[in-house]
Design an enzyme around this catalytic site. Structure first.
Site, PDB file in Angstrom:
ATOM      1  N   GLU A  57       0.883  -1.177   0.000  1.00  0.00           N
ATOM      2  CA  GLU A  57       0.000   0.000   0.000  1.00  0.00           C
ATOM      3  C   GLU A  57       0.915   1.220   0.000  1.00  0.00           C
ATOM      4  O   GLU A  57       1.476   1.573   1.038  1.00  0.00           O
ATOM      5  CB  GLU A  57      -0.894  -0.026   1.242  1.00  0.00           C
ATOM      6  CG  GLU A  57      -1.844  -1.219   1.314  1.00  0.00           C
ATOM      7  CD  GLU A  57      -2.964  -1.139   0.299  1.00  0.00           C
ATOM      8  OE1 GLU A  57      -3.204  -0.044  -0.242  1.00  0.00           O
ATOM      9  OE2 GLU A  57      -3.588  -2.185   0.038  1.00  0.00           O
ATOM     10  N   CYS A  88      -2.317   9.557   2.733  1.00  0.00           N
ATOM     11  CA  CYS A  88      -1.847   9.000   1.451  1.00  0.00           C
ATOM     12  C   CYS A  88      -2.773   9.339   0.290  1.00  0.00           C
ATOM     13  O   CYS A  88      -2.330   9.470  -0.842  1.00  0.00           O
ATOM     14  CB  CYS A  88      -1.680   7.496   1.566  1.00  0.00           C
ATOM     15  SG  CYS A  88      -3.186   6.658   2.042  1.00  0.00           S
TER      16      CYS A  88
HETATM   17  P1  NAD Z   1       7.762   5.182   7.572  1.00  0.00           P
HETATM   18  O1  NAD Z   1       8.994   5.992   7.355  1.00  0.00           O
HETATM   19  O2  NAD Z   1       7.219   5.056   8.946  1.00  0.00           O
HETATM   20  O3  NAD Z   1       8.071   3.740   6.971  1.00  0.00           O
HETATM   21  C1  NAD Z   1       7.116   2.699   7.062  1.00  0.00           C
HETATM   22  C2  NAD Z   1       7.805   1.441   7.599  1.00  0.00           C
HETATM   23  O4  NAD Z   1       8.815   1.045   6.691  1.00  0.00           O
HETATM   24  C3  NAD Z   1       8.457   1.630   8.953  1.00  0.00           C
HETATM   25  O5  NAD Z   1       8.057   0.581   9.798  1.00  0.00           O
HETATM   26  C4  NAD Z   1       9.937   1.584   8.659  1.00  0.00           C
HETATM   27  O6  NAD Z   1      10.661   0.964   9.695  1.00  0.00           O
HETATM   28  C5  NAD Z   1      10.003   0.756   7.395  1.00  0.00           C
HETATM   29  N1  NAD Z   1      11.165   1.107   6.563  1.00  0.00           N
HETATM   30  C6  NAD Z   1      11.726   2.308   6.397  1.00  0.00           C
HETATM   31  N2  NAD Z   1      12.757   2.233   5.519  1.00  0.00           N
HETATM   32  C7  NAD Z   1      12.832   0.940   5.146  1.00  0.00           C
HETATM   33  C8  NAD Z   1      13.690   0.220   4.249  1.00  0.00           C
HETATM   34  N3  NAD Z   1      14.668   0.816   3.583  1.00  0.00           N
HETATM   35  N4  NAD Z   1      13.470  -1.094   4.088  1.00  0.00           N
HETATM   36  C9  NAD Z   1      12.481  -1.702   4.754  1.00  0.00           C
HETATM   37  N5  NAD Z   1      11.664  -1.085   5.610  1.00  0.00           N
HETATM   38  C10 NAD Z   1      11.828   0.222   5.804  1.00  0.00           C
HETATM   39  O7  NAD Z   1       6.545   5.679   6.708  1.00  0.00           O
HETATM   40  P2  NAD Z   1       6.581   6.396   5.314  1.00  0.00           P
HETATM   41  O8  NAD Z   1       7.029   5.463   4.281  1.00  0.00           O
HETATM   42  O9  NAD Z   1       7.225   7.730   5.426  1.00  0.00           O
HETATM   43  O10 NAD Z   1       4.999   6.628   5.189  1.00  0.00           O
HETATM   44  C11 NAD Z   1       4.495   7.617   4.393  1.00  0.00           C
HETATM   45  C12 NAD Z   1       4.278   7.085   2.995  1.00  0.00           C
HETATM   46  O11 NAD Z   1       3.361   6.010   3.053  1.00  0.00           O
HETATM   47  C13 NAD Z   1       3.690   8.095   2.051  1.00  0.00           C
HETATM   48  O12 NAD Z   1       4.276   7.950   0.793  1.00  0.00           O
HETATM   49  C14 NAD Z   1       2.232   7.708   1.987  1.00  0.00           C
HETATM   50  O13 NAD Z   1       1.583   8.079   0.794  1.00  0.00           O
HETATM   51  C15 NAD Z   1       2.321   6.228   2.124  1.00  0.00           C
HETATM   52  N6  NAD Z   1       1.084   5.707   2.685  1.00  0.00           N
HETATM   53  C16 NAD Z   1       0.346   4.882   1.914  1.00  0.00           C
HETATM   54  C17 NAD Z   1      -0.860   4.422   2.405  1.00  0.00           C
HETATM   55  C18 NAD Z   1      -1.725   3.506   1.594  1.00  0.00           C
HETATM   56  O14 NAD Z   1      -2.639   2.941   2.165  1.00  0.00           O
HETATM   57  N7  NAD Z   1      -1.479   3.336   0.320  1.00  0.00           N
HETATM   58  C19 NAD Z   1      -1.291   4.809   3.674  1.00  0.00           C
HETATM   59  C20 NAD Z   1      -0.485   5.645   4.417  1.00  0.00           C
HETATM   60  C21 NAD Z   1       0.703   6.087   3.925  1.00  0.00           C
END
Ligand code: NAD
Length: 517
Positions: A224, A258
């Site tokens: 997602e 998102c």
């Molecule tokens: P975040 O930085 O919290 O990362 C999410 C998870 O990924 C964390 O648990 C983190 O530990 C892990 N992570 C970080 N880097 C990693 C790597 N290199 N390898 C593996 N795991 C890793 O959250 P985020 O990514 O900043 O969240 C925001 C993003 O998520 C935005 O792009 C948003 O659009 C998207 N989002 C999508 C949805 C959806 O339902 N499609 C919902 C909410 C947010």
């Protein structure tokens, strides 16, 4: 961070620790503990109680992380979780049943079904923006489907993550469901282990890393992800209501949603009316200085604040409204930027904050061309009174979802799947879709020892002949025309007729088939 019951993390021994914990969880899964319907229903009940009984504590945890308002965390996260658990429980008894296929005249004595199995041990990775909803809503599906699960909430929402780690082992079976806290390195170490399914919500960039890690074990994934969700405003739209709805979707969670509208495509005339309306509504909602309003959350951390500031500093567009910033308070006011061109920094990456750029287009065709020249969005929003315009975007675009004349609300519409396409993700969930996502659909065929059935199928045995091929060809040609529903009396009658007909055909074939090939 210290290790605790149901909270696994920390230190150099992580890989070893994760591996040991997973071996234990697999053993529990293999005992079949999560399989009975009664167990799953009980866990769903406990899940509901967990949210219900700790509602206020959960609200304050998310308020501490990003000053999320009680209304938003309560309505857009916790209430949704309660509904999800309740509805899952209500329907699960039906959904776990084997799904029998309609009667098949080619094999009248056989039956076939889809049996949904849990994958086994699944990993759910969550982000920080809806820190309760996004790890816990998929968990409902994982529980319902009978899996064991490790949850990895985001390190950027530490209070919420700690609360999840505290509550899960208290309410759910602690041997089947565990929470792993920690940072990026911990997530990467978790991904070094072999899971049976991975469900992750994150940015597109992190999604790629997760998919690479999963590919090493051929682990199936649901991703997602994010991206830029465009809005097209037609001049014929009710621009008063359009402004109100788009602004609401951009301001909830201070734009850190998102499926928040990322940018607007419209004519200059529509843009001017939008800005005038927006001034009125922002004043009405947040007062003269939105910073003092308790209804606007804050940017999650300084890194994201700096990222957004850089976008505002680097834009070639003009700030028509807002633009106030305070790094100490992690505050950026709702900001509208007009006359933005395609190459602008604001148009390169997902904004994920309270900044809304406007790009001028003069027709729906121009708007769609613009949208299609970019990665496929998670959501596409169209505001218009014209059915032709609605259909134009619905039929010709590719997006996770299309929502006409509103934003974000498609997320809560019961029965609609949630998920992206292309860069915005793969797979889907919510309600029944969550149950299906966390289940492997096993195909099951049950054959009988019926003698008539055996003689019907005897043409498959050697020695082969041209006549046998002709019989099979004739069967395929004539009988695949019908799709008879599973209506038992009709099925038995047709089986009988089919059986007699095929017995005659087989005997006839033997009689006319030359002895030597
Ligand atoms: P975040 O930085 O919290 O990362 C999410 C998870 O990924 C964390 O648990 C983190 O530990 C892990 N992570 C970080 N880097 C990693 C790597 N290199 N390898 C593996 N795991 C890793 O959250 P985020 O990514 O900043 O969240 C925001 C993003 O998520 C935005 O792009 C948003 O659009 C998207 N989002 C999508 C949805 C959806 O339902 N499609 C919902 C909410 C947010």
């Amino acid at each position: 961070m210290a290790a605790d019951a149901g909270l696994v993390n920390g230190g150099a021994s992580n890989n070893e620790g994760f591996s040991k914990m997973m071996t234990e969880m697999r053993k529990v899964f293999e005992t079949g503990r999560t399989l009975p319907l009664a167990f799953r229903l009980r866990q769903l009940d406990r899940f509901y109680d967990m949210v219900n009984e700790n509602f206020d504590d959960m609200l304050s945890a998310s308020n501490k992380d990003m000053r999320k308002t009680k209304f938003e965390a309560g309505s857009y996260e916790l209430e949704i979780l309660k509904i999800e658990a309740k509805k899952m429980k209500k329907n699960l008894k039906t959904w776990v049943q084997r799904e029998w296929l309609p009667f098949n005249i080619l094999v009248p004595f056989d039956s076939a079904c889809i049996k949904r199995d849990p994958y086994g041990l699944v990993l759910i990775i969550g982000p920080w923006n809806y820190p309760f909803l996004l790890p816990l809503q998929p968990l409902v599906g994982a529980i319902a489907a009978g899996n064991c699960c490790i949850l990895k909430p985001s390190e950027h929402s530490p209070h919420v993550s700690a609360k999840i780690a505290e509550l899960i082992p208290k309410y759910l079976d602690p041997e089947c469901y565990k929470v792993a806290q920690g940072g990026v390195q911990d997530t990467i170490q978790l991904l070094d282990q072999k899971f049976d399914y991975i469900f992750a919500t994150s940015s597109t960039c992190i999604g790629k890393s997760i998919m690479q890690a999963a590919a090493r074990f051929l682990t199936p994934v649901t991703l997602e992800l994010g991206g830029k969700s465009p809005v097209y405003i037609d001049e014929d739209a009710d621009l008063e209501m359009t402004t109100k709805r788009i602004l609401w979707g951009k301001c909830i969670n201070l734009g850190q949603t998102c499926i928040a509208p990322d940018y607007v495509l419209c004519s200059r005339k529509a843009q001017t009316i939008f800005i005038e309306n927006a001034k009125k509504y922002l004043q009405e909602w947040y007062g003269d200085d939105p910073k003092t309003s308790m209804d606007l959350p804050r940017i999650i951390n300084l890194n994201h604040f700096k990222r957004l500031s850089k976008l505002l500093d680097g834009t070639s567009g003009n700030i028509a409204l807002g633009g106030d910033r305070d790094s100490e308070d992690l505050y950026i006011s709702p900001t509208l930027v007009v006359d933005v061109n395609e190459e602008d920094m604001l148009m390169q990456e997902e904004i994920f904050g309270p900044i809304l750029p406007f790009v001028t287009v003069n027709s729906k065709e121009e708007a769609l061309k613009f949208i299609k020249s970019r990665p496929k969005p998670l959501a596409l929003y169209v505001f218009s009174k014209s059915t032709a315009t609605m259909d134009y975007f619905i039929d010709r675009s590719s997006a996770g979802a299309v929502c006409v004349n509103d934003v974000v609300v498609q997320n809560a519409w019961d029965g609609l799947a949630f998920g992206g396409v292309g860069d915005s993700g793969m797979g889907r969930y919510h309600g029944r879709y969550s149950y299906d996502t966390f289940s492997h659909e096993k195909s099951v065929l049950i054959r009988s020892f019926s003698k008539t059935g055996e003689s019907m199928a005897s043409v498959r045995y050697p020695p082969y002949s041209t006549r046998h091929m002709q019989i099979i060809g004739a069967f395929v040609k004539h009988f695949t025309k019908f799709n008879i529903p599973q209506y038992k009396p009709l099925a038995y009658l047709l089986s009988f007729i089919g059986g007699v007909a095929s017995a005659i055909a087989v005997v006839g074939a033997r009689w006319i088939t030359p002895k030597k090939r």
